[in-house]
Design a protein around this motif. Sequence first.
Motif, short mmCIF file in Angstrom:
data_model
loop_
_atom_site.label_atom_id
_atom_site.label_comp_id
_atom_site.label_asym_id
_atom_site.label_seq_id
_atom_site.Cartn_x
_atom_site.Cartn_y
_atom_site.Cartn_z
N LYS A 53 54.40 97.11 1.23
CA LYS A 53 55.56 97.98 1.12
C LYS A 53 55.13 99.36 0.63
N GLY A 54 55.71 100.38 1.25
CA GLY A 54 55.42 101.75 0.85
C GLY A 54 54.25 102.37 1.58
N ALA A 55 53.43 101.57 2.26
CA ALA A 55 52.29 102.10 3.00
C ALA A 55 52.75 102.61 4.37
N THR A 56 52.01 103.57 4.90
CA THR A 56 52.31 104.10 6.22
C THR A 56 51.73 103.17 7.28
N PRO A 57 52.54 102.62 8.18
CA PRO A 57 52.03 101.65 9.16
C PRO A 57 51.03 102.22 10.15
N HIS A 58 51.08 103.54 10.38
CA HIS A 58 50.25 104.13 11.43
C HIS A 58 48.76 103.96 11.16
N SER A 59 48.38 104.02 9.90
CA SER A 59 46.98 103.79 9.53
C SER A 59 46.97 102.99 8.24
N TYR A 60 46.13 101.95 8.20
CA TYR A 60 46.19 101.04 7.06
C TYR A 60 44.88 100.26 6.98
N ALA A 61 44.43 99.98 5.75
CA ALA A 61 43.23 99.16 5.53
C ALA A 61 43.67 97.80 5.00
N LEU A 62 43.34 96.75 5.72
CA LEU A 62 43.76 95.40 5.32
C LEU A 62 43.15 94.99 3.98
N ARG A 63 43.97 94.37 3.14
CA ARG A 63 43.47 93.71 1.94
C ARG A 63 42.96 92.32 2.32
N PRO A 64 42.14 91.71 1.45
CA PRO A 64 41.62 90.37 1.78
C PRO A 64 42.72 89.35 2.07
N SER A 65 43.77 89.34 1.25
CA SER A 65 44.84 88.36 1.46
C SER A 65 45.58 88.60 2.77
N GLU A 66 45.68 89.86 3.17
CA GLU A 66 46.36 90.19 4.42
C GLU A 66 45.53 89.79 5.63
N ALA A 67 44.22 90.00 5.53
CA ALA A 67 43.33 89.55 6.61
C ALA A 67 43.36 88.03 6.74
N ARG A 68 43.41 87.34 5.60
CA ARG A 68 43.48 85.89 5.62
C ARG A 68 44.80 85.42 6.24
#
Length: 305
Positions: A53-68
């Motif tokens: 939440k609050g991040a810009t969807p156009h560019s983003y770096a995945l966190r470990p939990s999100e990649a999982r």
Amino acid sequence: MSRKLAAVLALSALTPQVASADAPMVAVDIAPLHSLVSQVMDGVAEPELIISKGATPHSYALRPSEARALQDANVIFWIGEDLSPWLAGALETVAHDAKSIELLEHPSTQTLEFRTGALFEDGDEDGHDHDHDHHDAHDPHAWLSPENAVVWLDLIATELSAIDPEHAGTYRANAASGRAEINGMSAEIRDILQPFRGQNFVVFHDAYQYFETSFDFTASGAISVGDAADPSPARISEIQTRVAEQGVSCVLSEPQFNASLVQTVLDGTNAKTATLDPLGSDLDLGPDLYPQMMRNLAHALAGCL
């Protein structure tokens, strides 16, 4: 697989899984869509949110939990490559075993083309910057159409029922309940905006075309045409001229972008400002986020006008 992505996945092995073993693992890109999926899955399991939440969807770096979450997902609902171009590669690399539902590409989704020019003149191509880096002509902010949200609830229920028939009745009942709530919300928003029809306002970036179309409440222009870059000085000058000449009474900012640009546009005018948040960044995740986000947009706009 890139070294960076491999490192993210290695770290994510330490992250516990949240979903029930009896329910499908579901991942969703942005909070408003996560809210719709949460509505359909209510009482069965909770989907995983990929973009914080609050991040810009156009560019983003995945966190470990999100990649999982992507790696473990059975199905992934996302808006599309026009909104998150980086996510297409991540899905291909990490989530190649999951079913991917790209909603902008689904035939039931109503899509709009990008508007051009700082003042939204059709066909006005000269002298304007075009900040979008997109692979087709779709404006990606389609979740701001309640008509799309209602269609997507049924689509989500259908997709989940196909892979989890045991809970199909719950998914369909939840979708029906969500449709009723969104239809009621839409009526509320029309009542909120009705006293202010015909007034001129400018938005920070051209994200609200679907909202404007659904409620027949059109912006005069946008400071920035896209998500990926700041507007040029020529564009800012154009907007300043519109604000002065058209008697624009409201210039709306967003929490994800540069607020100083709004102040530049406001200099020398009597226009007021307020904040619109098309992602519901300050709201709790869950079924209530989507209708509350939409109401908040209407109240912010009405308050500014």
